[in-house]
Design an enzyme around this catalytic site. Structure first.
Site, mmCIF file in Angstrom:
data_model
loop_
_atom_site.group_PDB
_atom_site.id
_atom_site.type_symbol
_atom_site.label_atom_id
_atom_site.label_comp_id
_atom_site.label_asym_id
_atom_site.label_seq_id
_atom_site.Cartn_x
_atom_site.Cartn_y
_atom_site.Cartn_z
ATOM 1 N N HIS A 135 -52.977 -50.206 81.522
ATOM 2 C CA HIS A 135 -54.269 -49.542 81.530
ATOM 3 C C HIS A 135 -55.032 -49.879 82.804
ATOM 4 O O HIS A 135 -55.566 -50.968 82.952
ATOM 5 C CB HIS A 135 -55.077 -49.945 80.307
ATOM 6 C CG HIS A 135 -56.137 -48.942 79.999
ATOM 7 N ND1 HIS A 135 -56.824 -48.289 80.984
ATOM 8 C CD2 HIS A 135 -56.595 -48.457 78.831
ATOM 9 C CE1 HIS A 135 -57.673 -47.451 80.442
ATOM 10 N NE2 HIS A 135 -57.548 -47.522 79.131
ATOM 11 N N TYR B 286 -61.119 -51.344 83.253
ATOM 12 C CA TYR B 286 -60.312 -52.500 82.891
ATOM 13 C C TYR B 286 -59.878 -53.208 84.173
ATOM 14 O O TYR B 286 -60.033 -52.694 85.281
ATOM 15 C CB TYR B 286 -59.106 -52.086 82.056
ATOM 16 C CG TYR B 286 -59.473 -51.681 80.642
ATOM 17 C CD1 TYR B 286 -59.938 -52.632 79.736
ATOM 18 C CD2 TYR B 286 -59.385 -50.362 80.216
ATOM 19 C CE1 TYR B 286 -60.294 -52.279 78.444
ATOM 20 C CE2 TYR B 286 -59.739 -49.996 78.921
ATOM 21 C CZ TYR B 286 -60.187 -50.962 78.032
ATOM 22 O OH TYR B 286 -60.539 -50.609 76.769
ATOM 23 N N ARG C 178 -52.182 -45.750 83.265
ATOM 24 C CA ARG C 178 -53.333 -44.894 82.939
ATOM 25 C C ARG C 178 -54.445 -45.092 83.961
ATOM 26 O O ARG C 178 -54.834 -46.227 84.252
ATOM 27 C CB ARG C 178 -53.861 -45.215 81.539
ATOM 28 C CG ARG C 178 -54.900 -44.207 81.079
ATOM 29 C CD ARG C 178 -55.346 -44.424 79.644
ATOM 30 N NE ARG C 178 -55.691 -43.150 79.026
ATOM 31 C CZ ARG C 178 -56.709 -42.952 78.200
ATOM 32 N NH1 ARG C 178 -57.493 -43.953 77.852
ATOM 33 N NH2 ARG C 178 -56.954 -41.764 77.689
ATOM 34 N N ARG D 134 -64.179 -34.967 83.012
ATOM 35 C CA ARG D 134 -65.211 -34.601 82.028
ATOM 36 C C ARG D 134 -65.412 -35.656 80.948
ATOM 37 O O ARG D 134 -66.247 -35.501 80.056
ATOM 38 C CB ARG D 134 -64.877 -33.249 81.386
ATOM 39 C CG ARG D 134 -63.573 -33.253 80.617
ATOM 40 C CD ARG D 134 -63.293 -31.919 79.932
ATOM 41 N NE ARG D 134 -61.895 -31.853 79.549
ATOM 42 C CZ ARG D 134 -60.935 -31.318 80.293
ATOM 43 N NH1 ARG D 134 -61.237 -30.771 81.439
ATOM 44 N NH2 ARG D 134 -59.687 -31.316 79.865
ATOM 45 N N GLY E 160 -61.034 -34.405 76.145
ATOM 46 C CA GLY E 160 -61.779 -33.223 75.728
ATOM 47 C C GLY E 160 -60.920 -32.016 75.418
ATOM 48 O O GLY E 160 -61.425 -30.903 75.371
ATOM 49 N N GLY F 296 -57.507 -38.029 71.755
ATOM 50 C CA GLY F 296 -58.141 -39.218 71.207
ATOM 51 C C GLY F 296 -58.908 -38.918 69.941
ATOM 52 O O GLY F 296 -58.425 -39.143 68.831
ATOM 53 N N ARG F 297 -60.076 -38.371 70.121
ATOM 54 C CA ARG F 297 -60.968 -38.164 68.978
ATOM 55 C C ARG F 297 -60.374 -37.262 67.905
ATOM 56 O O ARG F 297 -60.524 -37.537 66.712
ATOM 57 C CB ARG F 297 -62.313 -37.624 69.472
ATOM 58 C CG ARG F 297 -63.114 -38.663 70.240
ATOM 59 C CD ARG F 297 -64.253 -38.052 71.011
ATOM 60 N NE ARG F 297 -63.779 -37.230 72.127
ATOM 61 C CZ ARG F 297 -64.586 -36.602 72.987
ATOM 62 N NH1 ARG F 297 -65.888 -36.704 72.847
ATOM 63 N NH2 ARG F 297 -64.082 -35.892 73.977
HETATM 64 C C1 LIG Z 1 -62.314 -44.843 68.749
HETATM 65 C C2 LIG Z 1 -61.907 -44.693 70.177
HETATM 66 C C3 LIG Z 1 -61.448 -45.789 70.879
HETATM 67 C C4 LIG Z 1 -61.047 -45.676 72.202
HETATM 68 N N1 LIG Z 1 -60.595 -46.764 72.847
HETATM 69 C C5 LIG Z 1 -60.169 -46.656 74.117
HETATM 70 C C6 LIG Z 1 -59.666 -47.782 74.805
HETATM 71 O O1 LIG Z 1 -59.592 -48.877 74.276
HETATM 72 N N2 LIG Z 1 -59.268 -47.602 76.078
HETATM 73 C C7 LIG Z 1 -59.336 -46.368 76.687
HETATM 74 O O2 LIG Z 1 -58.955 -46.223 77.841
HETATM 75 N N3 LIG Z 1 -59.798 -45.293 76.062
HETATM 76 C C8 LIG Z 1 -60.215 -45.410 74.804
HETATM 77 N N4 LIG Z 1 -60.708 -44.314 74.170
HETATM 78 C C9 LIG Z 1 -60.783 -43.058 74.920
HETATM 79 C C10 LIG Z 1 -59.563 -42.204 74.645
HETATM 80 O O3 LIG Z 1 -58.393 -42.839 75.087
HETATM 81 C C11 LIG Z 1 -59.646 -40.841 75.327
HETATM 82 O O4 LIG Z 1 -59.456 -40.935 76.716
HETATM 83 C C12 LIG Z 1 -60.980 -40.181 75.105
HETATM 84 O O5 LIG Z 1 -61.312 -40.258 73.740
HETATM 85 C C13 LIG Z 1 -60.964 -38.740 75.565
HETATM 86 O O6 LIG Z 1 -59.995 -37.989 74.862
HETATM 87 P P1 LIG Z 1 -60.442 -37.062 73.640
HETATM 88 O O7 LIG Z 1 -61.432 -36.081 74.204
HETATM 89 O O8 LIG Z 1 -59.146 -36.393 73.196
HETATM 90 O O9 LIG Z 1 -61.032 -37.922 72.599
HETATM 91 C C14 LIG Z 1 -61.100 -44.411 72.849
HETATM 92 C C15 LIG Z 1 -61.559 -43.312 72.147
HETATM 93 C C16 LIG Z 1 -61.957 -43.435 70.836
HETATM 94 C C17 LIG Z 1 -62.454 -42.206 70.127
#
Ligand SMILES: Cc1cc2nc3c(=O)[nH]c(=O)nc-3n(C[C@H](O)[C@H](O)[C@H](O)COP(=O)(O)O)c2cc1C
Length: 193
Positions: free
Chosen positions: A4, A9, A56, A96, A128, A149-150
């Site tokens: 990461h 980080y 990443r 974004r 997103g 992610g979400r």
């Molecule tokens: C509950 C949660 C925890 C996350 N933890 C991390 C993390 O520890 N490290 C990281 O790089 N991104 C983390 N993210 C970000 C996701 O990896 C991702 O890049 C971000 O949610 C955007 O993608 P999405 O729009 O599909 O959610 C986290 C997201 C969520 C929702």
């Protein structure tokens, strides 16, 4: 094994010049600032093999106050060096996204598209995406894979729902970082109801 190097980080703190104020061989020039990440990546490759290692990056995210005075130069170098190491994939968080929230995108940031001509391995794009915009990113060759992610947090059967174009559960931001079952293992799969 994903290293990461985004979102502020440790490897990211070395890469970007707002946080790296070192005066030794790990600070200053782009080559010096990238040294830590590249050494870590090489160490991982030595253990697991290059095809099992990914990195990443989030070049345009200001999450954790990250900033670089010349992201194009910094990440151009990083991409080419990671390409040279032959790692399996590069995972890029789109501009974004700031952490886990979608923010205004002025179109000037560095996303997966920027890395395409610089990195020959597989590219994962994240941030997103919906079912349709993810599909579009694959069709227009922005990336080889799309990370969610979400939507995945709220939909344990996300691939199946995408395949069926089924309705999605809505995520609840209030339970993103809690420790119990709620918001972690209690989102229903299709058919549970
Ligand atoms: C509950 C949660 C925890 C996350 N933890 C991390 C993390 O520890 N490290 C990281 O790089 N991104 C983390 N993210 C970000 C996701 O990896 C991702 O890049 C971000 O949610 C955007 O993608 P999405 O729009 O599909 O959610 C986290 C997201 C969520 C929702």
């Amino acid at each position: 094994m994903e290293i990461h190097a985004g979102n502020g980080y440790l490897p990211d703190q070395f890469l970007q010049d707002n946080s790296n104020h070192r005066t030794d061989e790990y600070g200053g020039s782009v080559e010096n600032r990238a040294r830590f990440l590249l050494e870590v990546t090489q160490a991982a490759i030595d253990v697991w093999g290059k095809e099992r290692v990914g990195v990443r990056l989030s070049p345009s995210s200001t999450f954790n106050d990250m900033h670089d005075s010349n992201p194009t130069a910094t990440f151009n170098y990083v991409a080419q060096e990671l390409d040279r190491l032959g790692i399996g994939y590069l995972h890029v968080v789109e501009p974004r996204i700031k952490g886990n929230v979608t923010v205004e995108d002025d179109g000037k940031g560095l996303g997966a598209k920027f890395f395409r001509p610089l990195f020959g391995g597989a590219i994962i794009t994240a941030g997103g995406y919906t079912r349709d915009t993810g599909e579009e990113a694959l069709q227009n060759n922005t990336a080889d894979f799309v990370a969610y992610g979400r939507l995945f947090v709220a939909n344990p059967d996300l691939p199946k729902r995408f395949a069926l174009n089924a309705e999605l559960n809505k995520y609840n931001r209030n339970t993103f970082y809690t420790s119990g079952e709620e918001g972690y293992i209690d989102y229903p799969s299709l058919g549970d109801a």
